[in-house]
Design an enzyme around this catalytic site. Structure first.
Site, PDB file in Angstrom:
ATOM      1  N   GLY A 108      13.874  -1.880   3.730  1.00 15.77           N
ATOM      2  CA  GLY A 108      13.747  -1.735   5.179  1.00 15.77           C
ATOM      3  C   GLY A 108      14.030  -2.977   5.975  1.00 15.77           C
ATOM      4  O   GLY A 108      13.822  -2.985   7.189  1.00 15.77           O
TER       5      GLY A 108
ATOM      6  N   LYS B  10      19.413  -4.681   4.860  1.00 15.06           N
ATOM      7  CA  LYS B  10      20.529  -5.100   4.000  1.00 15.06           C
ATOM      8  C   LYS B  10      21.743  -4.195   4.190  1.00 15.06           C
ATOM      9  O   LYS B  10      22.868  -4.668   4.367  1.00 15.06           O
ATOM     10  CB  LYS B  10      20.076  -5.099   2.536  1.00 15.06           C
ATOM     11  CG  LYS B  10      18.915  -6.043   2.256  1.00 15.06           C
ATOM     12  CD  LYS B  10      18.548  -6.059   0.791  1.00 15.06           C
ATOM     13  CE  LYS B  10      17.973  -4.731   0.324  1.00 15.06           C
ATOM     14  NZ  LYS B  10      16.694  -4.415   0.982  1.00 15.06           N
TER      15      LYS B  10
ATOM     16  N   GLU C 131     -18.632   0.051  10.016  1.00 15.72           N
ATOM     17  CA  GLU C 131     -17.532  -0.613  10.710  1.00 15.72           C
ATOM     18  C   GLU C 131     -18.023  -1.783  11.558  1.00 15.72           C
ATOM     19  O   GLU C 131     -17.349  -2.811  11.654  1.00 15.72           O
ATOM     20  CB  GLU C 131     -16.772   0.391  11.582  1.00 15.72           C
ATOM     21  CG  GLU C 131     -16.123   1.537  10.814  1.00 15.72           C
ATOM     22  CD  GLU C 131     -15.158   1.051   9.747  1.00 15.72           C
ATOM     23  OE1 GLU C 131     -14.568  -0.039   9.917  1.00 15.72           O
ATOM     24  OE2 GLU C 131     -15.008   1.738   8.720  1.00 15.72           O
TER      25      GLU C 131
ATOM     26  N   ASP D 268     -13.086  -1.070   0.021  1.00 17.67           N
ATOM     27  CA  ASP D 268     -13.445  -2.463   0.293  1.00 17.67           C
ATOM     28  C   ASP D 268     -13.717  -3.217  -1.006  1.00 17.67           C
ATOM     29  O   ASP D 268     -13.279  -4.359  -1.183  1.00 17.67           O
ATOM     30  CB  ASP D 268     -14.688  -2.521   1.185  1.00 17.67           C
ATOM     31  CG  ASP D 268     -14.464  -1.820   2.521  1.00 17.67           C
ATOM     32  OD1 ASP D 268     -13.296  -1.794   2.969  1.00 17.67           O
ATOM     33  OD2 ASP D 268     -15.440  -1.308   3.093  1.00 17.67           O
TER      34      ASP D 268
END
Length: 675
Positions: free
Chosen positions: A251, A254, A471, A546
């Site tokens: 991505g 190239k 969170e 985690d």
């Protein structure tokens, strides 16, 4: 770096598909109407077969008289004549100066043929002489006759040979058509499938359409100048490069660079994939390589682009397939053609791969691929340039800041950024907007990096509360530790496979990481689990991702980066890779059992101390943890600025429904993951 409540990463990035080449030229190219070559061949065979059968039937019909007439002897003819059975006859003089009678009996008669009877209605026989006396006899027997001119021997040969000649001609035509019918012909296995590009109009790409890889553009621009003005370099003794190998992750552009070269160069440009050389028949790949270079020599000076060259350029001698492996034969022929006994002057090879580690060393030496150009993921300036290229045809709102978007997208490739712009345009069209706003870019960013918002997912209040504390544990520890990336957004809206996400926005692109930074990342990763343990007195499965990422970082600190005082500056990450399979199939241990035990103990120590540090930070700020978690539970989304307000003790503005046009939040991004 994203912190997730559930297992798995919400990163659903997919590079945008590459536009197909517009192939109109080249003997090996596919025509636009050649969608189903096999059905086309079958249709041709059917048409010509029916025609040949029709000609054969017509020939049989013309010569049907020969099959209905029965040859009889002169004695049998005299028997028919004396008994008055001959009704009529046609007398034809042959080339042997005798006469041939084709007679018709007034009624069927039986004759003896080798012991069996045969019914005769029409007969043919030879008469030596036909004179007036013979005619008197025919008259007396009531027979009618007429004379017919004899056929020319050439017309007889024509009638006999023409049908067969037509049949063989049709067969030869079909074989020739199959042999010369392009790359899909059944007898063209050895022909190269290279396509001669001639891109014009909207499909044409130039260096103006490529951004974020200035060094690669410079290298390729020099080759184009060499082709246009060779004397400029040759007067100083310089030689034209034989090949350029483009290296880089998927991505990064190239193939786009190769298309830009074809648009810039005024020389023939052949394009082929490495997989096009490989076939089930032995020797076909080498034959296609020879045919490719023969075409290129006839068009020299020219450029040949081989995409995904690792399909045929993998290292030899691994013991799989033996010395006569088809891939090895193809590679050997490619090596000889690029730089062998015969020099291919004026033919420059450009190849692309994202697996340079598996390529054969003979392919990478000077004289074959003289230059290896790295096309890496773009930096912040490169990302801004790529965004400018992809937004040239998109109406942007005045509030859109491409520099801010570029700064918040570290680690994304050109294809990822193109996908981001496309998703933002789709979001704008979905809300019937006339311009693309920052809100659309944020929505696209969240969708790509964190997953699609799962609004229909039913979550219990208890699970939602657990997610909020989890969170907020990540976010608070990230705010409290000095070496952490700035917290950008915290949300408990399920996205992808994650029930909640904490995103970070790095201040700058980082290429190396300090020990303090990595230890901070581990502490932050374990903070969600620590918050659950402190508040609820138990832990659940939501921290599995985690733990996995924290364990990976800790093991790399010990085994790869030499960041352990106990183990010392030693690496234990020697990877033995099988080049044909392209992956690790064995990793033999190069250290003792005692060292392995030390490594495990050191990894466990790092994780345990990080967990304890997370718990201590959250216990010291437990009131702030409860306060921020309740606000997050109410609002569902908090950005970095709002979190700073809460920490400072300020009151947040009332929650309002944000308009996609007037109220546009900052860009939500996923920081670069350190693994």
């Amino acid at each position: 770096m994203n912190e997730m409540k559930n297992d798995g990463s919400p990163n659903n990035k997919k590079p945008s598909p590459k536009p197909p080449f517009n192939n109109k030229f080249g003997s090996g190219g596919n025509n636009n109407n050649d969608n189903d070559p096999m059905s086309k061949v079958l249709k041709s065979i059917l048409i010509w077969g029916v025609g040949a059968i029709g000609l054969f039937i017509l020939f049989n019909f013309i010569n049907s008289k020969e099959h209905t007439e029965v040859p009889v002897t002169y004695t049998e003819y005299m028997y028919f004549l004396n008994n008055g059975k001959i009704a009529s006859a046609v007398i034809e003089k042959s080339q042997l100066n005798d006469f041939e009678m084709h007679g018709t009996l007034s009624s069927s008669s039986k004759v003896n043929r080798s012991g069996r009877e045969e019914i005769v209605t029409n007969f043919v026989t030879k008469l030596g002489v036909v004179d007036s006396k013979t005619e008197e006899i025919w008259t007396s027997k009531g027979m009618t006759w007429k004379y017919k001119d004899s056929e020319n021997i050439w017309s007889m040969l024509l009638y006999s040979i023409l049908p067969w000649a037509l049949i063989f001609g049709v067969f030869f035509f079909m074989m020739r058509r199959m042999n010369n019918g392009g790359s899909k012909g059944i007898f063209t296995f050895g022909k190269s499938r290279a396509r001669l590009l001639n891109e014009t109009g909207v499909n044409k790409k130039t260096f103006a359409d490529v951004a974020g890889c200035d060094e690669a553009k410079y290298e390729l621009q020099e080759i184009i100048e060499f082709l246009k003005e060779p004397a400029k370099f040759q007067k100083l003794g310089g030689k034209i490069p034989r090949g350029v190998l483009l290296l880089g992750p998927p991505g990064t552009g190239k193939t786009l660079l190769a298309r830009a070269v074809s648009g810039e160069a005024n020389v023939p440009f052949f394009s082929i994939s490495g997989a096009d050389f490989v076939e089930m028949f032995v020797g076909v790949g080498a034959s296609r390589v020879r045919d490719l270079f023969e075409q290129a020599k006839r068009s020299a000076p020219c450029l040949v682009f081989i995409d995904e060259i690792d399909a045929v350029g993998r290292s030899r001698g691994a013991g799989l397939g033996g010395g006569h492996d088809e891939r090895e034969q193809t590679l050997n022929q490619l090596l000889v053609e690029m730089d062998g006994f015969e020099q291919n002057l004026g033919v420059i090879i450009i190849a692309a791969t994202n697996r340079p580690d598996v390529l054969d060393s003979a392919l990478l030496r000077p004289g074959r691929f003289d230059r290896q150009v790295v096309v890496d993921r773009p930096d912040v300036r490169g990302r801004e340039g790529i965004l400018k290229v992809h937004t040239k045809t998109i109406p942007l709102s005045s509030e859109v800041n491409l520099e801010t978007i570029a700064r918040g997208t570290p680690g994304l490739s050109g294809a990822d950024l193109a996908n981001l712009v496309n998703e933002a345009a789709l979001f704008a069209a979905r809300r019937n907007g006339e311009m693309v706003t920052m809100y659309d870019f944020e929505s696209a960013k969240d969708k790509i990096l964190m997953g699609v918002e799962r609004k229909s997912m039913v979550i219990s209040d208890k699970e939602k509360e657990t997610t909020a504390y989890h969170e907020m544990g990540h976010a608070l520890v990230g705010k409290l530790l000095p070496h952490s990336n700035p917290v950008h957004k915290v949300t408990i809206i399920p996205r992808g496979r994650a029930l909640g996400v904490t995103s970070y926005l790095p201040n700058e692109d980082a290429h190396t990481y300090s020990k303090d930074f990595i230890e901070t990342q581990i502490v932050t990763l374990l903070a969600g689990r620590a918050a659950e343990k402190i508040v609820f007195g138990q832990m659940n499965t939501g921290a599995s991702s985690d733990l996995e990422r924290a364990s990976t970082l800790a093991r790399k600190m010990v085994c790869e980066w030499g960041m352990s005082d106990v183990i010392g500056p030693v690496t234990f990450a020697n990877k033995h890779e099988e080049v044909f399979l392209g992956r690790e199939i064995a990793q033999p241990r190069d250290h003792s059992e005692e060292t392995a035990r030390l490594i495990d103990n050191e990894v466990r120590r790092i994780l345990t101390e990080s967990m304890e540090q997370s718990e201590q930070l959250l216990r010291d700020n437990i009131d702030l943890l409860h306060k921020t978690s309740k606000i997050l539970l109410e609002r569902e989304i908090l950005d970095g600025a709002e979190l700073d307000q809460i920490i400072r003790g300020e009151e947040l503005a009332p929650k309002i429904n944000m308009s996609p046009i007037t109220n546009t939040p900052n860009i939500s991004v996923k920081g670069e993951e350190v693994v």
